[in-house]
Design a protein around this motif. Structure first.
Motif, short mmCIF file in Angstrom:
data_model
loop_
_atom_site.label_atom_id
_atom_site.label_comp_id
_atom_site.label_asym_id
_atom_site.label_seq_id
_atom_site.Cartn_x
_atom_site.Cartn_y
_atom_site.Cartn_z
N ARG A 284 0.83 -1.20 0.00
CA ARG A 284 0.00 0.00 0.00
C ARG A 284 0.87 1.25 0.00
NH1 ARG A 284 -5.11 1.83 3.83
NH2 ARG A 284 -5.00 4.04 3.30
N GLN A 285 1.95 1.27 0.77
CA GLN A 285 2.83 2.43 0.79
C GLN A 285 3.42 2.71 -0.58
OE1 GLN A 285 5.66 1.56 3.88
NE2 GLN A 285 4.33 2.30 5.51
N GLU B 46 0.66 3.99 -2.93
CA GLU B 46 0.31 5.38 -2.63
C GLU B 46 1.23 6.34 -3.36
OE1 GLU B 46 0.45 5.58 1.57
OE2 GLU B 46 -1.63 4.95 1.88
N GLN B 47 2.52 6.01 -3.40
CA GLN B 47 3.48 6.86 -4.10
C GLN B 47 3.21 6.85 -5.61
OE1 GLN B 47 5.80 8.77 -2.60
NE2 GLN B 47 5.06 8.08 -0.61
N ALA C 139 -0.03 8.78 -6.34
CA ALA C 139 0.15 10.22 -6.15
C ALA C 139 0.83 10.85 -7.37
CB ALA C 139 0.97 10.48 -4.89
N PRO D 125 -7.43 7.36 -5.77
CA PRO D 125 -7.21 5.90 -5.71
C PRO D 125 -8.38 5.07 -6.19
CG PRO D 125 -6.40 6.97 -3.71
CD PRO D 125 -7.15 8.01 -4.48
N TRP E 150 -9.30 2.59 -0.24
CA TRP E 150 -8.49 2.92 0.93
C TRP E 150 -9.25 3.74 1.96
CZ3 TRP E 150 -3.62 4.57 -2.30
CH2 TRP E 150 -2.95 3.40 -2.71
#
Length: 377
Positions: A277-278, A281-282, A285, A291, A298
């Protein structure tokens, strides 16, 4: 510093770009647009579905356009041309050209196309593979020409005025555009490692391997023939496992101290949810998309706020501004070839990202407010 021309006019010299040449300056002027990064970006789109989906959605959200002219007849015929123009590869319509052009622009940071003229007619508008194109920088920093390699030699394309070239977010160090996927390769590599490890772990856990251990008692008759007994156990275990593949149930019977364990059963599979997930997310973005538009849930709310819609709209308009000069050149050339003296204005379709129901409620509330204001007046 000023330079004089033959007509007596003065031209301001460019000061911010170096004109120093080395002994092999002709080689220095050639800049390949298909460097190693382009191969990485293409591989990323193929390997990470969410990146490929994000670029596809950005292309579709950019939308289409129409051309507006002061001359009604010119506008009508120009719009008919844009709907039916041949764009190669069996496709027709300027929307097909724009879609492929934007795919290249977002993926590689640059895109190239060509206007094909046959007689006095603009016969086709085609896109090309920008990774096969080289740039020859001219003596002036404001001049450049596009070429390709043929038989080991650089060939400058003869009709530069018919070529279409766009760049995305050009920088001083990268004047020929920057890919939307820049800064993503490291994260994509880590993500692929996680997915590969997850696959290997599940292959290990799903396709079970067994460990059969036979321990003969010390001093017994079995200890003398342990090797023979081990081979017999191995044959019977193998036969029992092979029978299971064909759907036949076969028991395995052994005498003595025989232990059967699943290899790796006590090995813990790492939880990859937080790490994945991290990274996602990047990646998300960088695209500027919410998302949930990429299938990621999320948050409890799955609707786009007005602020998110405004930010995405500004991103889409930035992409539109990158390709608008190319579309204006196509329309201008068609008008010139057909003898029209007017110019064409690109009118983009409205970007509608809000909920239709909410927009209808807002319009109703505005109409009710105006009605109340008129009654009070």
């Amino acid at each position: 510093m000023r330079k004089k021309t033959g007509a007596g006019k003065t031209v301001q010299a460019v000061q911010l770009r170096s004109q120093e040449l080395q002994p092999f300056g002709q080689l220095k002027r050639f800049v390949p647009l298909g460097d190693d990064e382009t191969q990485v970006y293409a591989a990323m789109r193929e390997a990470v579905p969410i990146i490929d989906a994000a670029i596809g959605k950005l292309v579709r959200l950019t939308g289409g356009f129409t051309a507006a002219c002061q001359d009604t007849q010119a506008e009508r015929e120009l719009r008919r041309f844009l709907l039916r123009v041949n764009v190669g590869r069996g496709q027709y319509g300027i929307d097909s050209f724009l879609s492929a052009y934007l795919q290249s622009l977002l993926t590689y940071g640059r895109a190239i196309g060509e206007m094909v003229v046959s007689g006095n007619e603009l016969a086709a508008v085609c896109w090309g593979d920008v990774t096969k194109v080289h740039v020859q920088q001219g003596a002036s920093p404001l001049e450049f020409a596009l070429g390709i390699y043929e038989a080991g030699r650089m060939k400058i394309l003869p009709y530069q005025n018919l070529l279409l070239f766009s760049t995305l977010n050009p920088e001083p160090a990268h004047p020929y555009g920057v890919s939307l996927l820049r800064s993503m390769p490291f994260l994509a590599d880590v993500l692929m490692k996680i997915y590969k490890t997850v696959g290997e772990n599940w292959e290990r856990a799903g396709n079970v391997r067994y460990s059969v251990v036979y321990k003969p008692e010390a001093g017994s008759a079995d200890a003398a023939c342990a090797a023979e007994r081990s081979e017999q156990i191995a044959r019977e275990w193998s036969a029992a496992m092979q029978s299971g593949k064909s759907g036949e149930v076969r028991d395995f019977v052994a005498v003595g101290d025989v232990q059967i364990k699943v290899i790796g059963a006590d090995g813990q599979i790492l939880d990859s949810e937080v790490a994945v997930r991290q990274i996602l997310e990047q990646l998300v973005a960088k695209t500027g998309l919410p998302p949930f538009m990429l299938g990621l849930s999320w948050s409890a709310t799955e609707r786009m706020s007005k602020q998110q819609a405004d930010l995405l709209t500004s991103e889409l308009w930035a992409i539109r501004r990158s390709v608008q000069p190319v579309l204006e050149r196509i329309c201008a050339l068609w008008l010139q070839l057909h003898g029209f003296g007017c110019s064409a204005e690109i009118v983009w379709d409205e970007i509608s990202l809000q909920d239709t129901v909410e927009e209808a409620h807002a319009a109703l509330y505005r109409a009710q407010a105006k009605k109340i204001e008129r009654e009070d007046a």
